[in-house]
Design an enzyme around this catalytic site. Structure first.
Site, PDB file in Angstrom:
ATOM      1  N   ARG A  62      25.568  15.795  19.823  1.00 35.00           N
ATOM      2  CA  ARG A  62      25.488  14.856  18.707  1.00 35.00           C
ATOM      3  C   ARG A  62      24.678  15.501  17.587  1.00 35.00           C
ATOM      4  O   ARG A  62      23.704  16.223  17.833  1.00 35.00           O
ATOM      5  CB  ARG A  62      24.833  13.532  19.137  1.00 35.00           C
ATOM      6  CG  ARG A  62      25.715  12.662  20.026  1.00 35.00           C
ATOM      7  CD  ARG A  62      26.931  12.146  19.277  1.00 35.00           C
ATOM      8  NE  ARG A  62      27.754  11.236  20.083  1.00 35.00           N
ATOM      9  CZ  ARG A  62      28.796  11.620  20.801  1.00 35.00           C
ATOM     10  NH1 ARG A  62      29.113  12.907  20.847  1.00 35.00           N
ATOM     11  NH2 ARG A  62      29.499  10.749  21.483  1.00 35.00           N
ATOM     12  N   GLU A  79      27.429  12.995   9.418  1.00 38.98           N
ATOM     13  CA  GLU A  79      28.813  13.208   9.842  1.00 38.98           C
ATOM     14  C   GLU A  79      29.650  12.031   9.366  1.00 38.98           C
ATOM     15  O   GLU A  79      29.267  10.881   9.628  1.00 38.98           O
ATOM     16  CB  GLU A  79      28.873  13.325  11.360  1.00 38.98           C
ATOM     17  CG  GLU A  79      30.222  13.742  11.907  1.00 38.98           C
ATOM     18  CD  GLU A  79      30.200  13.959  13.406  1.00 38.98           C
ATOM     19  OE1 GLU A  79      31.050  13.340  14.084  1.00 38.98           O
ATOM     20  OE2 GLU A  79      29.348  14.729  13.901  1.00 38.98           O
ATOM     21  N   HIS A  82      34.163  17.584  14.662  1.00 39.03           N
ATOM     22  CA  HIS A  82      34.020  16.793  15.889  1.00 39.03           C
ATOM     23  C   HIS A  82      35.331  16.845  16.689  1.00 39.03           C
ATOM     24  O   HIS A  82      35.870  15.830  17.120  1.00 39.03           O
ATOM     25  CB  HIS A  82      33.659  15.346  15.568  1.00 39.03           C
ATOM     26  CG  HIS A  82      32.859  14.686  16.647  1.00 39.03           C
ATOM     27  ND1 HIS A  82      31.811  13.830  16.395  1.00 39.03           N
ATOM     28  CD2 HIS A  82      32.954  14.761  17.996  1.00 39.03           C
ATOM     29  CE1 HIS A  82      31.309  13.388  17.536  1.00 39.03           C
ATOM     30  NE2 HIS A  82      31.979  13.945  18.518  1.00 39.03           N
TER      31      HIS A  82
END
Length: 315
Positions: A233, A262, A281
């Site tokens: 993360r 993000e 991602h």
């Protein structure tokens, strides 16, 4: 179909729709009634008698009419977004999809390590300019790799590193349990774990312990030829500190599948750094996603029938 055994809720994951998941479940449970809800009204109607529901999430409105529901099978590994207390109050067990990402994310990690060792990102830039100019490279073989987080993904990474004859160091919450790595440290020994590693792979969940774990101090602890690989993360890494260290070549590089913030804004300085590779991602993407989810679900339906402990149970 008014009384399904398994109900597939509306969802789309990695470009895959619920029809693919329903088909995979039917293949594994040919004797079960598997329904696929197409509208909110169908979800509310079908969940009234469903024994198992499968999906991204479930809300209070659906739970209020789910009289026979015994299991909610989340198709994500993370379940922090679910109303877990509410599910527990309704007597509904919850399982996650831990393990489905192991092969594909491990491949992404190994690919990122090789790409930085062989400087493929530099080759792509030179190719775009039609520039034939040699450059130095390194090897993953024989290096030291620190894997932070030894869950399903971390273990898969370690498994695939075996053929590279690397030394491995693991970081986990309970180091006394050991692990697949040559050495195992606790999170309170994070600096000791990464100080000799050419590659530091983040494969841990985002918790109060791991938030900001890779800060300016940690980056200064890492070797100057170290590459940081983050498939965990974004907030585990202090982005501003990472930009500073990369700009000053205090570490060799970073391969980031997740960022903070993000999505990464178009004007963010990370985009312009030649020693950073960024993917959106994307490490979790695989055409095998629903096949693996269906494998876990079929196993748990059998366990539910037998009264056995459920695999990947979180509630």
């Amino acid at each position: 179909m008014s009384d399904p055994d398994v109900l597939v809720l509306r969802q789309t994951i990695h470009g895959l729709g619920p029809d693919e998941l329903a088909a995979a479940i039917r293949e594994r449970l040919p004797d079960a009634e598997v329904a696929r809800a197409r509208t909110p009204a169908e979800e509310r109607e079908l969940i009234r008698t469903a024994r198992v529901a499968v999906g991204l999430t479930i809300d209070e409105h659906l739970l209020s009419v789910a009289d026979d529901l015994e299991l909610f099978a989340c198709v994500f590994a993370g379940t922090g977004h679910l109303p877990r207390d509410l599910l527990a109050d309704h007597g509904v067990a919850v399982t996650n999809a831990s393990g489905v990402h192991g092969p594909n994310i491990a491949e992404h990690v190994i690919g990122s390590m090789i790409a930085h060792a062989r400087q493929f990102h530099r080759a792509y830039r030179q190719q775009s300019r039609r520039e034939w100019r040699t450059y130095e490279t390194t090897e993953v073989y024989g290096s030291t790799v620190a894997v932070v987080g030894l869950g399903a993904i971390g273990r898969s990474v370690v498994d695939r590193l075996e053929s590279f004859d690397v030394d491995t160091v693991g970081v986990r919450y309970t180091p006394e349990k050991g692990g697949p790595t040559d050495e195992v440290y606790g999170f309170d020994e994070f600096h000791d774990a990464v100080t000799d590693a050419e590659y530091v792979v983040l494969a841990c969940p985002l918790t109060e312990t791991t938030r900001g774990l890779v800060d300016a101090d940690a980056l200064r602890t890492m070797r100057p030829d170290a590459v940081l690989v983050n498939i965990a993360r974004g907030p585990i890494v202090d982005t501003d500190a990472l930009v500073t260290e990369l700009r000053n070549n205090r570490i060799r590089g970073a391969a980031l599948d997740v960022t903070d913030p993000e999505p990464l804004p178009e004007d963010h300085p990370l985009w312009g750094l030649s020693n950073a590779t960024i993917t959106p991602h994307n490490a979790g993407h695989t055409p095998e996603y629903y096949e693996r989810v269906a494998d876990i679900l079929a196993d748990n339906v059998a366990r539910l029938d037998a009264g056995d402990d459920l695999r990947n149970r979180v509630v």
